[in-house]
Enzyme design. Structure first.
Site: not given
Ligand code: CA
Length: 480
Positions: A53, A93, A154, A296-297
């Site tokens: 993350d 996210c 999330h 995720d990014n």
């Molecule tokens: Ca993230």
């Protein structure tokens, strides 16, 4: 490559004899490849999806870090395939996860935005992964997999969005976007919310990254006898910046305190990736389990001191630093070892790839944005999986087609970059190359105009924040 492919097709859940291997060799190369095309089941390997993350692109050994220590993740790449041109479908996210978990670009179903506070004019009951979308776990459940989510969700806090209603049989974690690494509170909200689980009373948090690793190991042990999908959803190295003292001590030479804490958090993530790999080995599952690792990014440089080198930008924007992520697939004995796959791939490709492995691909004609990567990485198809990749994120949109990338913003000229000669997106060529700019703007516009309106929005302050991030300076070299 051929040898690898024979092994791939040959491989069965219960190992068959070497005589069968010989038979498969006799059947020939083309016939075996046709099994991918026809969607014949691949005998249901286990799938472990490890998601970091907010990890900076340049913060792994395998992506060139001189400062951080990630031996287990590096080993995963060494034993599998590293994808140097891999992207997620959003620079934050929640929408990135919505795309990843459905295989559909999330803007095609209105999940453009991050989940935060509800905005005026929007119904909070829709603030989550739209209920008409199927997750990887929904698809896999139909074919007998047991699906577990350990960690961050999330994709909606309301009851209707709960992971246990989205195809997961087991959940240990929290539904929000982040968590304190050391504590929770029975009545806590947000990062202090209590951990929840449907299969045990959650233990006290020791250090959350370790606890998640332990839960992943436990899941693997409990479900080793049937096909499983484990979504190991770590929140490291997302804020809050909290690390173990023993890990901080390993990075005493890093003088910047936030960067030192970040290094320790990434190190602990790596230790737990190692724990998962070791558990697979111990249970004899290594050769029947596809392990995927990605973030995720991109790294939010200013909030967690990550480094996206050699890429410019950060989490939250569509420069490479926001969406270009480390991406590894490892499946010893089946996938090639120590190779790189040079074409562009997307996190959107994971769902269709997993579904082919599970034998359910295209069963319901689902319109995935992603592609099944297996024929590409095993060499059956030599063209690129994608003609182009497209993004829409609140006020911005972008397209990458071949060597070119264009970013459209509301308050300035488009940004046009030629990536092979300008990997760090420093030189805007939009005016020098008007024809290419027009061509890509049109492709982007034709796509954008057909997309639905977002089903929920994030606050206006994030739009301003996003534009500000395009104006910042980013380090694009490694640190010693
Ligand atoms: Ca993230």
């Amino acid at each position: 490559m051929i040898r690898v492919f024979f092994k791939a097709t040959f491989f069965k859940r219960n190992r068959t004899s070497s005589g069968f291997m010989f038979l498969y060799l006799l059947l020939g190369y083309n016939h075996l490849f046709s099994q991918f095309n026809s969607g014949v089941k691949f005998d249901k390997p286990n799938i472990v999806l490890i998601l970091a993350d907010d990890l900076g692109y340049g913060d792994l050994g395998v992506t060139g870090s001189k400062q951080l220590k990630t031996p287990h993740i590096d080993m995963l790449a060494k034993n599998g395939i590293f994808f140097p041109q891999a992207y997620v479908s959003a620079p934050v996210c929640s929408p990135s996860r919505a795309g990843l978990i459905t295989g559909i670009n999330q803007v095609e179903f209105g999940h453009d935005n991050n989940i935060g506070g509800n905005q005026p004019g929007f119904d909070p009951d829709f603030m989550g992964l739209p209920l008409d979308q199927k997750t990887i776990a929904d698809h896999l459940s139909a074919t007998g997999y047991v699906n577990g989510l350990i960690g961050k969700w999330h994709l909606g806090d309301a009851a209707q969005f709960h992971p246990l209603k989205r195809g997961f049989q087991e959940f240990w974690g929290y539904t929000g976007g982040g968590h304190d690494y050391f504590k929770s509170h029975p009545n806590g909200k947000g990062y202090l919310s209590p951990l929840e689980s449907n299969f045990k009373t959650p233990q006290e948090i020791s250090y959350l990254t370790d606890d998640k690793g332990d839960e992943c190991v436990s899941f693997i042990k409990r479900h080793k006898k049937k096909p499983f999908f484990l979504f190991a959803s770590f929140n490291a190295p997302h804020t809050p910046m909290q690390a173990l003292e023993k890990d901080l001590a390993l990075f005493g030479h890093i003088t910047d305190k936030k960067r030192r804490t970040y290094a320790a958090m990434v190190y602990r993530l790596d230790v737990n990736v190692g724990k998962i790999i070791e558990a697979l080995k111990k249970e004899g599952l290594t050769e029947n389990t596809l392990v995927v690792f990605l973030s995720d990014n991109g790294g939010p440089v200013f909030s967690n001191a990550s480094l996206n080198a050699p890429y410019n930008g950060s989490k939250g924007i569509l420069l490479e630093g926001g969406v270009h992520v480390p991406f590894i697939m490892s499946w010893p004995g089946v996938l090639p070892k120590g190779q790189t796959y040079e074409h562009e791939v997307s996190a959107l490709d994971l769902t269709p790839t997993f579904l082919v492995l599970a034998g359910v691909a295209k069963k319901d004609g689902h319109p995935f944005s992603g592609k099944n990567l297996l024929p590409y990485i095993l060499g059956e198809k030599t063209d690129a999986p994608h003609t182009n990749l497209k993004w829409r994120f609140t006020i911005s949109a972008a397209i990458r087609e071949g060597d070119w990338k264009l970013i459209r913003l509301p308050d300035r000229l488009p940004l046009l970059f030629h990536l092979p000669t300008d990997i760090s997106e420093k030189k805007n060529l939009s005016l020098e190359n008007i024809e290419k700019t027009q061509e890509l703007l049109k492709k982007l516009g034709d796509w954008d105009v057909g997309l639905p309106h977002p089903v929920f929005l994030e606050g206006a302050e994030w739009k301003k924040n996003q534009l500000d991030l395009y104006d910042r300076e980013y380090r694009v070299e490694q640190m010693d």
